[in-house]
Design a protein around this motif. Structure first.
Motif, short mmCIF file in Angstrom:
data_model
loop_
_atom_site.label_atom_id
_atom_site.label_comp_id
_atom_site.label_asym_id
_atom_site.label_seq_id
_atom_site.Cartn_x
_atom_site.Cartn_y
_atom_site.Cartn_z
N ALA A 266 27.59 -62.67 52.83
CA ALA A 266 26.29 -62.77 52.16
C ALA A 266 25.97 -61.50 51.39
O ALA A 266 25.53 -61.55 50.23
N PHE A 267 26.23 -60.35 52.01
CA PHE A 267 25.94 -59.09 51.32
C PHE A 267 26.91 -58.83 50.18
O PHE A 267 26.54 -58.24 49.15
N LEU A 268 28.17 -59.25 50.32
CA LEU A 268 29.12 -59.11 49.21
C LEU A 268 28.69 -59.97 48.02
O LEU A 268 28.78 -59.54 46.87
N ILE A 269 28.21 -61.18 48.31
CA ILE A 269 27.75 -62.07 47.24
C ILE A 269 26.51 -61.48 46.56
O ILE A 269 26.39 -61.49 45.33
N VAL A 270 25.58 -60.97 47.37
CA VAL A 270 24.38 -60.35 46.80
C VAL A 270 24.75 -59.14 45.93
O VAL A 270 24.19 -58.94 44.85
N SER A 271 25.71 -58.34 46.39
CA SER A 271 26.17 -57.20 45.61
C SER A 271 26.76 -57.66 44.28
O SER A 271 26.44 -57.11 43.22
N ALA A 272 27.61 -58.69 44.32
CA ALA A 272 28.22 -59.20 43.09
C ALA A 272 27.17 -59.74 42.13
O ALA A 272 27.22 -59.48 40.91
N LEU A 273 26.18 -60.47 42.65
CA LEU A 273 25.13 -61.02 41.79
C LEU A 273 24.30 -59.90 41.15
O LEU A 273 23.91 -60.00 39.99
N ASN A 274 24.05 -58.84 41.91
CA ASN A 274 23.32 -57.71 41.35
C ASN A 274 24.10 -57.07 40.21
O ASN A 274 23.51 -56.71 39.17
N PHE A 275 25.39 -56.89 40.39
CA PHE A 275 26.21 -56.32 39.31
C PHE A 275 26.20 -57.22 38.08
O PHE A 275 26.13 -56.74 36.94
N ILE A 276 26.27 -58.53 38.29
CA ILE A 276 26.27 -59.47 37.16
C ILE A 276 24.94 -59.42 36.41
O ILE A 276 24.90 -59.39 35.18
N LEU A 277 23.82 -59.37 37.16
CA LEU A 277 22.52 -59.26 36.52
C LEU A 277 22.35 -57.91 35.83
O LEU A 277 21.76 -57.81 34.75
N VAL B 137 18.99 -65.11 52.28
CA VAL B 137 18.60 -66.02 53.36
C VAL B 137 19.47 -67.27 53.34
O VAL B 137 19.88 -67.79 54.39
N TRP B 138 19.77 -67.76 52.15
CA TRP B 138 20.58 -68.97 51.99
C TRP B 138 21.93 -68.81 52.70
O TRP B 138 22.40 -69.73 53.36
N PHE B 139 22.55 -67.66 52.57
CA PHE B 139 23.90 -67.48 53.07
C PHE B 139 23.97 -67.03 54.53
O PHE B 139 24.94 -67.33 55.23
#
Length: 288
Positions: free
Chosen positions: A198-209, A79-81
């Motif tokens: 936004a979806f690329l950032i969410v994907s990257a954050l999921n991989f990091i977590l 939502v933020w992005f």
């Protein structure tokens, strides 16, 4: 439409290993929540708030706590992005009553299941912990899994993984990655680029977590009870499934760019119809 079709194709049979029906079911429910969230941000009204509440309830009833936790953590990030007309705080305050409607609907729908669970197991439920989070692969290996379509490979404990295919099998093939790169490089529309990023950032954050990078850094810093809570999430690597979902969404922007560019060439339809490009891409997803 592209996202729906592609998502249905990447539901690998490996996810059903040992009868883990809850995992693909939770992943499908997470897709519904993400789509409902985007619709809610685009147009805030009672209808979209109700759909969001129902979709959140299906996610919680689906039964996979990793997908539930990952989705709830990353929804505010999404939502933020994707909204930029106002700050995240202003958006929440302005639409607090509609958000409350979503939460109340979700709580009412899941209450019968959670009340029963708490009454039966609330005082006896325990969960094993793994302070080292050994199930999580390094980030580079998790990304490499996107290109590996060899079932026997996931039955071996090489590349610092456990021999459980359903945990690590995230094959999508290089077409998805290529289309995501095309969208990242060639997208010019500002609104579409904001959504794609936004979806690329969410994907990257999921991989990091999923790689447990922040968890391992914080394990020795936070209070012990918080460290124990993080250690109890032994298979947080399952968030790589959510990363694939977000990556699929981003890749559809690149696919649409290719379709539009080919259409602009004005090739006679008797020679080539640009509308079949999504079908070709889907076939590539299945066979490459």
């Amino acid at each position: 439409r592209y996202w729906r079709d592609w998502s249905s194709d990447v539901c690998s049979s490996d996810l059903l290993e040992t009868g883990t029906v809850g995992l693909p079911l939770s992943l499908a429910s997470a897709m519904l929540v993400i789509a409902a969230t985007v619709a809610f941000v685009q147009r805030v009204n009672v209808r979209n708030a109700t759909i969001l509440g129902i979709s959140m309830a299906t996610l919680f009833i689906a039964g996979q706590v990793y997908m539930q936790l990952g989705t709830m953590i990353l929804l505010p990030v999404l939502v933020w992005f994707i909204q930029q007309e106002e700050t995240f705080k202003a958006f929440v305050v302005k639409n607090r009553y509609f958000i409350l409607i979503s939460v109340v609907i979700a709580v009412l729908l899941i209450a019968p299941f959670f009340v029963t669970f708490i009454m039966e197991y609330g005082t006896t439920y325990k969960k094993n912990i793994d302070p080292l989070l050994n199930a999580s692969q390094p980030l580079g290996f998790l990304i490499l899994n996107l290109l590996i379509d060899v079932p026997d490979f996931f039955m071996m404990d090489m590349l610092r993984k456990l021999p459980f295919p359903y945990v690590y099998s995230t094959f999508v093939g290089y077409p998805v990655i290529l289309f995501a790169l095309v969208g990242f490089v060639a997208e010019r529309d500002q609104q579409r680029r904001r959504y794609m990023n936004a979806f690329l950032i969410v994907s990257a954050l999921n991989f990091i977590l999923a790689a447990a990078i922040p968890q391992k850094l914080l394990m020795g810093v936070v209070p012990q009870f918080i460290a124990d809570m993080m250690a109890s999430m032994r298979f947080i690597v399952l968030l790589n499934g959510l990363a694939v979902v977000a990556l699929l969404v981003a890749s559809t922007y690149g696919l649409d760019i290719v379709r539009v560019r080919v259409r602009s060439l004005q090739i006679p339809q008797r020679i080539f119809n640009p509308e079949i490009i999504p079908i070709i891409a889907r076939i590539l997803l299945l066979v490459v």
